[in-house]
Design an enzyme around this catalytic site. Structure first.
Site, PDB file in Angstrom:
ATOM      1  N   ARG A 153       0.857  -1.178   0.000  1.00  0.00           N
ATOM      2  CA  ARG A 153       0.000   0.000   0.000  1.00  0.00           C
ATOM      3  C   ARG A 153       0.898   1.235   0.000  1.00  0.00           C
ATOM      4  O   ARG A 153       2.016   1.192   0.518  1.00  0.00           O
ATOM      5  CB  ARG A 153      -0.904   0.008   1.227  1.00  0.00           C
ATOM      6  CG  ARG A 153      -1.841  -1.197   1.333  1.00  0.00           C
ATOM      7  CD  ARG A 153      -2.640  -1.164   2.626  1.00  0.00           C
ATOM      8  NE  ARG A 153      -3.559  -2.300   2.716  1.00  0.00           N
ATOM      9  CZ  ARG A 153      -3.276  -3.475   3.260  1.00  0.00           C
ATOM     10  NH1 ARG A 153      -2.056  -3.671   3.775  1.00  0.00           N
ATOM     11  NH2 ARG A 153      -4.160  -4.442   3.299  1.00  0.00           N
ATOM     12  N   LYS A 177      -2.494  -3.292   7.774  1.00  0.00           N
ATOM     13  CA  LYS A 177      -3.738  -2.977   8.470  1.00  0.00           C
ATOM     14  C   LYS A 177      -3.920  -3.909   9.658  1.00  0.00           C
ATOM     15  O   LYS A 177      -3.644  -5.096   9.586  1.00  0.00           O
ATOM     16  CB  LYS A 177      -4.929  -3.120   7.508  1.00  0.00           C
ATOM     17  CG  LYS A 177      -5.014  -1.997   6.484  1.00  0.00           C
ATOM     18  CD  LYS A 177      -6.284  -2.131   5.668  1.00  0.00           C
ATOM     19  CE  LYS A 177      -6.445  -0.967   4.712  1.00  0.00           C
ATOM     20  NZ  LYS A 177      -7.687  -1.063   3.913  1.00  0.00           N
ATOM     21  N   HIS A 247      -3.789   3.306  -5.382  1.00  0.00           N
ATOM     22  CA  HIS A 247      -3.502   1.869  -5.327  1.00  0.00           C
ATOM     23  C   HIS A 247      -3.291   1.258  -6.709  1.00  0.00           C
ATOM     24  O   HIS A 247      -3.254   0.032  -6.847  1.00  0.00           O
ATOM     25  CB  HIS A 247      -4.648   1.129  -4.627  1.00  0.00           C
ATOM     26  CG  HIS A 247      -4.561   1.170  -3.129  1.00  0.00           C
ATOM     27  ND1 HIS A 247      -3.364   1.306  -2.459  1.00  0.00           N
ATOM     28  CD2 HIS A 247      -5.522   1.092  -2.175  1.00  0.00           C
ATOM     29  CE1 HIS A 247      -3.598   1.308  -1.155  1.00  0.00           C
ATOM     30  NE2 HIS A 247      -4.895   1.175  -0.962  1.00  0.00           N
ATOM     31  N   ARG A 250      -0.467  -1.223  -6.887  1.00  0.00           N
ATOM     32  CA  ARG A 250      -0.807  -2.411  -6.093  1.00  0.00           C
ATOM     33  C   ARG A 250      -1.729  -3.316  -6.902  1.00  0.00           C
ATOM     34  O   ARG A 250      -1.541  -4.542  -6.933  1.00  0.00           O
ATOM     35  CB  ARG A 250      -1.457  -1.967  -4.786  1.00  0.00           C
ATOM     36  CG  ARG A 250      -1.892  -3.088  -3.838  1.00  0.00           C
ATOM     37  CD  ARG A 250      -2.289  -2.447  -2.510  1.00  0.00           C
ATOM     38  NE  ARG A 250      -3.087  -3.313  -1.669  1.00  0.00           N
ATOM     39  CZ  ARG A 250      -2.588  -4.186  -0.803  1.00  0.00           C
ATOM     40  NH1 ARG A 250      -1.276  -4.345  -0.695  1.00  0.00           N
ATOM     41  NH2 ARG A 250      -3.384  -4.903  -0.038  1.00  0.00           N
ATOM     42  N   HIS A 273      -3.951  -9.534   2.588  1.00  0.00           N
ATOM     43  CA  HIS A 273      -5.394  -9.685   2.727  1.00  0.00           C
ATOM     44  C   HIS A 273      -5.704 -10.781   3.744  1.00  0.00           C
ATOM     45  O   HIS A 273      -5.146 -11.869   3.660  1.00  0.00           O
ATOM     46  CB  HIS A 273      -6.039 -10.064   1.393  1.00  0.00           C
ATOM     47  CG  HIS A 273      -6.085  -8.953   0.399  1.00  0.00           C
ATOM     48  ND1 HIS A 273      -6.254  -9.148  -0.961  1.00  0.00           N
ATOM     49  CD2 HIS A 273      -5.978  -7.602   0.558  1.00  0.00           C
ATOM     50  CE1 HIS A 273      -6.266  -7.990  -1.579  1.00  0.00           C
ATOM     51  NE2 HIS A 273      -6.094  -7.039  -0.694  1.00  0.00           N
ATOM     52  N   TYR A 282      -9.068  -9.917  -8.241  1.00  0.00           N
ATOM     53  CA  TYR A 282      -8.033  -9.779  -9.269  1.00  0.00           C
ATOM     54  C   TYR A 282      -8.130 -10.867 -10.328  1.00  0.00           C
ATOM     55  O   TYR A 282      -7.672 -10.668 -11.447  1.00  0.00           O
ATOM     56  CB  TYR A 282      -6.648  -9.768  -8.617  1.00  0.00           C
ATOM     57  CG  TYR A 282      -6.441  -8.535  -7.777  1.00  0.00           C
ATOM     58  CD1 TYR A 282      -6.291  -7.287  -8.370  1.00  0.00           C
ATOM     59  CD2 TYR A 282      -6.440  -8.607  -6.385  1.00  0.00           C
ATOM     60  CE1 TYR A 282      -6.133  -6.145  -7.610  1.00  0.00           C
ATOM     61  CE2 TYR A 282      -6.287  -7.464  -5.615  1.00  0.00           C
ATOM     62  CZ  TYR A 282      -6.132  -6.246  -6.232  1.00  0.00           C
ATOM     63  OH  TYR A 282      -5.996  -5.114  -5.476  1.00  0.00           O
TER      64      TYR A 282
END
Length: 301
Positions: A153, A177, A247, A250, A273, A282
C-alpha cells in the site's frame, strides 16, 4: 404504487418511536437517523394504505422486486434492508409484533467494482519516467520499482523504515492494516534500484537524522498525498491516459502476477489480505483482460 395513496397516520408515530429508541440506545448520528427515516418512509409509501406493522414477507419481497425493476443500486437496497430489519426487530422486542417480516430476507449481492489497473506496457513506461540522474528522481524510481515489485500500500511504502528492509535476503518486513505483519519479497530490478538509491541518492536528501527509507525533499518522512502527486506527474510524463488511483500499482502488481499464473493464496499473503475473497477480485480483472484480448484479436470474436 399509486402516488395518491397516503400512509396511515400510525406510521409516523411508529417511525418516531423507533428513531427515538435507537438514538437513545446507540447514539446514532443525525445522518444515520435521517437515512433510516428516508428508507423506511419510502417502503411505507410503497405499501400504503397498509400500516407498517400489518405487512408480511410478501410485501417486502414485492418492494425489493420493485426496486430491482427500477434500477436501484444494490448498495442502496442493502441499506434499506438493514433499516427495515432494525425497525421490525425493535417492534418484536417491544412485543408489538410476534415475528418480523424480514426474517428470511437476505442482502443483495453487491456488484463488484473491478479495480482500475495498468497494462504491463503502461507500467514499464511509468517506471522509465523518473530522471535517475537526480536524487529525487532516483528516489522516485526506487519507490515505483518497490511498489510494483511488492504490491505494498502507498501508506506502507512511504512509512518504510530502514530496519524493515533486508537487502541481503531481498525482502521487506511490513506491518499493515490491523498491525498484521508480513514479509514481502523484492525482485532483482527493485533490489537494484533500492540499493542504488540507498547508497547514492538517499544521503543527498537527508538533512537531519531519519530512518525513513524514502525521505522527502525536506529530509523527513513523505506523505501519501505527496507520493500520489509524484505518481500522477510521472503518468503525465509517460502519456498514460488510464485513470489512476493511489492503489493503481498495487492493483497492477496483483493482476499481473495472476496473469502470469501466480497462485491466488500467494498473492493474498503478499498483499496482506486476511480474506481470500478480497484477493479473488483480481482474477476477475485478469478474466476481463483476457476477454478484451480475445475480442480484439480473434477472427471470429
Amino acid at each position: 404504487m399509486s402516488e395518491q395513496v397516503k400512509q396511515p397516520a400510525i406510521n409516523r408515530e411508529l417511525l418516531e418511536d423507533f428513531l427515538d429508541a435507537i438514538w437513545l440506545e446507540q447514539g446514532l448520528s443525525e445522518n444515520t437517523l435521517s437515512a433510516y427515516r428516508t428508507d423506511i418512509n419510502k417502503f411505507a409509501d410503497f405499501i400504503a394504505p397498509k400500516a407498517l406493522l400489518v405487512i408480511d414477507q410478501l410485501d417486502v419481497q414485492s418492494y425489493l422486486a420493485y426496486r430491482q425493476d427500477n434500477g436501484f443500486k444494490s448498495r442502496s437496497t442493502a441499506r434499506t434492508i438493514s433499516a427495515l430489519k432494525r425497525f421490525y426487530q425493535y417492534f418484536v422486542r417491544e412485543k408489538r409484533l410476534e415475528i418480523t417480516p424480514m426474517a428470511h430476507i437476505g442482502q443483495p449481492k453487491a456488484s463488484q467494482n473491478l479495480p482500475k489497473t495498468l497494462s504491463e506496457e503502461e507500467v514499464e513506461s511509468l517506471l522509465a519516467s523518473p530522471n535517475v540522474e537526480e536524487p529525487m528522481g532516483l528516489r522516485d524510481k526506487a519507490m515505483l520499482e518497490v511498489l510494483y515489485a511488492s504490491g505494498l500500500r502507498v501508506s506502507e511504502l512511504v512509512g518504510l523504515r530502514m530496519e524493515q528492509v533486508n537487502l541481503r535476503q531481498a525482502v521487506v518486513f511490513v506491518k499493515g492494516k490491523g498491525n498484521k505483519e508480513r514479509l514481502v519479497p523484492l525482485g532483482e530490478e527493485a533490489m537494484y534500484w533500492l540499493e542504488l538509491f540507498i547508497s547514492k541518492g538517499r544521503l543527498a536528501l537527508i538533512k537531519h537524522a531519519t530512518d525513513f527509507v524514502f525521505p522527502s525533499k525536506r529530509g523527513t518522512g513523505m506523505t501519501r498525498q505527496t507520493f500520489w502527486h509524484r505518481i500522477k506527474h510521472y503518468a503525465l510524463v509517460a502519456d498514460i491516459q488510464s485513470d489512476l488511483s493511489p492503489h493503481t500499482m498495487r492493483h497492477a502488481f496483483a493482476t499481473h502476477l495472476i496473469n502470469h499464473g501466480a497462485d491466488l493464496r500467494v498473492v493474498q499473503m503478499m498483499l496482506g489480505h486476511s480474506d481470500l475473497s478480497t484477493t479473488q477480485i483480481y482474477t476477475h480483472v485478469a478474466n476481463e483482460r483476457l476477454k478484451s484480448i480475445h475480442q480484439e484479436h480473434h477472427p471470429r470474436a
